[in-house]
Design a protein around this motif. Structure first.
Motif, PDB file in Angstrom:
ATOM      1  N   MET A   1       0.713  -1.109  -0.082  1.00 47.49           N
ATOM      2  CA  MET A   1      -0.015  -0.042   0.028  1.00 47.49           C
ATOM      3  C   MET A   1       0.893   1.331  -0.036  1.00 47.49           C
ATOM      4  N   TYR A   2       0.501   2.201  -0.718  1.00 49.08           N
ATOM      5  CA  TYR A   2       1.291   3.388  -0.909  1.00 49.08           C
ATOM      6  C   TYR A   2       0.631   4.577  -0.205  1.00 49.08           C
ATOM      7  N   HIS A   3       1.215   5.663   0.235  1.00 48.25           N
ATOM      8  CA  HIS A   3       0.358   6.791   0.650  1.00 48.25           C
ATOM      9  C   HIS A   3       1.079   7.907  -0.043  1.00 48.25           C
ATOM     10  N   PHE A   4       0.183   9.084  -0.201  1.00 46.40           N
ATOM     11  CA  PHE A   4       0.566  10.284  -0.778  1.00 46.40           C
ATOM     12  C   PHE A   4      -0.336  11.217  -0.423  1.00 46.40           C
ATOM     13  N   SER A   5      -0.018  12.361  -0.461  1.00 48.31           N
ATOM     14  CA  SER A   5      -0.893  13.603  -0.045  1.00 48.31           C
ATOM     15  C   SER A   5      -0.712  14.874  -0.683  1.00 48.31           C
ATOM     16  N   TYR A   6      -1.795  15.508  -1.267  1.00 43.85           N
ATOM     17  CA  TYR A   6      -1.656  16.901  -2.075  1.00 43.85           C
ATOM     18  C   TYR A   6      -1.732  17.732  -0.725  1.00 43.85           C
ATOM     19  N   THR A   7      -2.621  17.498   0.377  1.00 43.70           N
ATOM     20  CA  THR A   7      -2.901  18.255   1.259  1.00 43.70           C
ATOM     21  C   THR A   7      -2.309  17.700   2.549  1.00 43.70           C
ATOM     22  N   ALA A   8      -2.712  17.971   3.694  1.00 49.80           N
ATOM     23  CA  ALA A   8      -2.375  17.558   4.975  1.00 49.80           C
ATOM     24  C   ALA A   8      -2.856  16.265   5.374  1.00 49.80           C
ATOM     25  N   GLU A   9      -4.086  15.832   4.347  1.00 46.39           N
ATOM     26  CA  GLU A   9      -4.613  14.460   4.626  1.00 46.39           C
ATOM     27  C   GLU A   9      -3.721  13.312   3.994  1.00 46.39           C
ATOM     28  N   LEU A  10      -3.346  12.237   4.622  1.00 43.75           N
ATOM     29  CA  LEU A  10      -2.801  11.093   3.935  1.00 43.75           C
ATOM     30  C   LEU A  10      -3.983  10.328   3.016  1.00 43.75           C
ATOM     31  N   ARG A  11      -3.556  10.020   1.835  1.00 47.99           N
ATOM     32  CA  ARG A  11      -4.187   9.181   1.025  1.00 47.99           C
ATOM     33  C   ARG A  11      -3.471   7.783   0.783  1.00 47.99           C
TER      34      ARG A  11
ATOM     35  N   ARG B   1      -2.863  -4.647 -12.900  1.00 43.94           N
ATOM     36  CA  ARG B   1      -3.282  -6.031 -12.870  1.00 43.94           C
ATOM     37  C   ARG B   1      -2.018  -6.840 -12.657  1.00 43.94           C
ATOM     38  N   GLN B   2      -0.858  -6.621 -13.334  1.00 47.26           N
ATOM     39  CA  GLN B   2       0.118  -7.399 -13.233  1.00 47.26           C
ATOM     40  C   GLN B   2       0.678  -7.379 -12.066  1.00 47.26           C
ATOM     41  N   ILE B   3       0.625  -6.334 -11.328  1.00 47.92           N
ATOM     42  CA  ILE B   3       1.139  -6.120  -9.744  1.00 47.92           C
ATOM     43  C   ILE B   3       0.350  -7.058  -8.883  1.00 47.92           C
ATOM     44  N   TYR B   4      -0.902  -6.970  -9.064  1.00 50.37           N
ATOM     45  CA  TYR B   4      -1.938  -7.813  -8.287  1.00 50.37           C
ATOM     46  C   TYR B   4      -1.635  -9.199  -8.631  1.00 50.37           C
ATOM     47  N   GLU B   5      -1.397  -9.460  -9.688  1.00 47.17           N
ATOM     48  CA  GLU B   5      -1.396 -11.086  -9.826  1.00 47.17           C
ATOM     49  C   GLU B   5      -0.260 -11.682  -9.524  1.00 47.17           C
TER      50      GLU B   5
ATOM     51  N   ILE C   1     -10.265  -6.373 -10.816  1.00 43.51           N
ATOM     52  CA  ILE C   1      -9.128  -5.983 -10.142  1.00 43.51           C
ATOM     53  C   ILE C   1      -9.550  -4.363 -10.324  1.00 43.51           C
ATOM     54  N   LEU C   2      -9.497  -3.669  -8.894  1.00 45.22           N
ATOM     55  CA  LEU C   2      -9.753  -2.197  -9.061  1.00 45.22           C
ATOM     56  C   LEU C   2      -8.595  -1.662  -8.204  1.00 45.22           C
ATOM     57  N   PHE C   3      -8.318  -0.471  -8.635  1.00 43.27           N
ATOM     58  CA  PHE C   3      -7.461   0.485  -7.970  1.00 43.27           C
ATOM     59  C   PHE C   3      -8.058   1.461  -7.218  1.00 43.27           C
ATOM     60  N   ILE C   4      -7.850   1.423  -6.111  1.00 43.37           N
ATOM     61  CA  ILE C   4      -8.599   2.310  -4.957  1.00 43.37           C
ATOM     62  C   ILE C   4      -7.767   3.456  -4.094  1.00 43.37           C
ATOM     63  N   VAL C   5      -8.225   4.540  -4.235  1.00 45.01           N
ATOM     64  CA  VAL C   5      -7.527   5.523  -3.442  1.00 45.01           C
ATOM     65  C   VAL C   5      -8.391   5.972  -2.343  1.00 45.01           C
TER      66      VAL C   5
ATOM     67  N   THR D   1      -3.450   4.263  -1.301  1.00 49.15           N
ATOM     68  CA  THR D   1      -4.086   3.234  -2.615  1.00 49.15           C
ATOM     69  C   THR D   1      -3.723   1.716  -2.211  1.00 49.15           C
ATOM     70  N   LEU D   2      -4.555   1.239  -2.828  1.00 51.51           N
ATOM     71  CA  LEU D   2      -4.683  -0.488  -2.607  1.00 51.51           C
ATOM     72  C   LEU D   2      -5.144  -0.851  -4.090  1.00 51.51           C
ATOM     73  N   LEU D   3      -4.787  -2.255  -4.230  1.00 56.83           N
ATOM     74  CA  LEU D   3      -5.171  -2.960  -5.451  1.00 56.83           C
ATOM     75  C   LEU D   3      -6.187  -4.202  -4.649  1.00 56.83           C
TER      76      LEU D   3
END
Length: 61
Positions: free
Chosen positions: A1-11, A48-52, A23-27, A13-15
């Motif tokens: 899982m990655y995290h990034f932020s354009y604001t002070a709020e952490l976001r 999808r390759q990463i998930y598999e 297979i979904l990419f979710i933020v 990601t997950l597959l």
């Protein structure tokens, strides 16, 4: 899982995979202990390759 932020709020990601085997990419973010989805879309080819690859390493995914 990655995290990034354009604001002070952490976001984060997950597959993940749906019950229909899509297979979904979710933020998402967490506010007041509640998960809030920012975006959800079908994963692209590379995602999808990463998930598999990860699913092969850990069949419990």
């Amino acid at each position: 899982m990655y995290h990034f932020s354009y604001t002070a709020e952490l976001r984060y990601t997950l597959l993940g995979i749906t019950g229909l085997d899509q297979i979904l990419f979710i933020v998402f973010t967490i506010r007041n202990n509640i998960i809030r989805i920012i975006s959800a879309r079908k994963a692209d080819k590379k995602e999808r390759q990463i998930y598999e690859e990860e699913a092969k390493k850990n069949p419990q995914i």
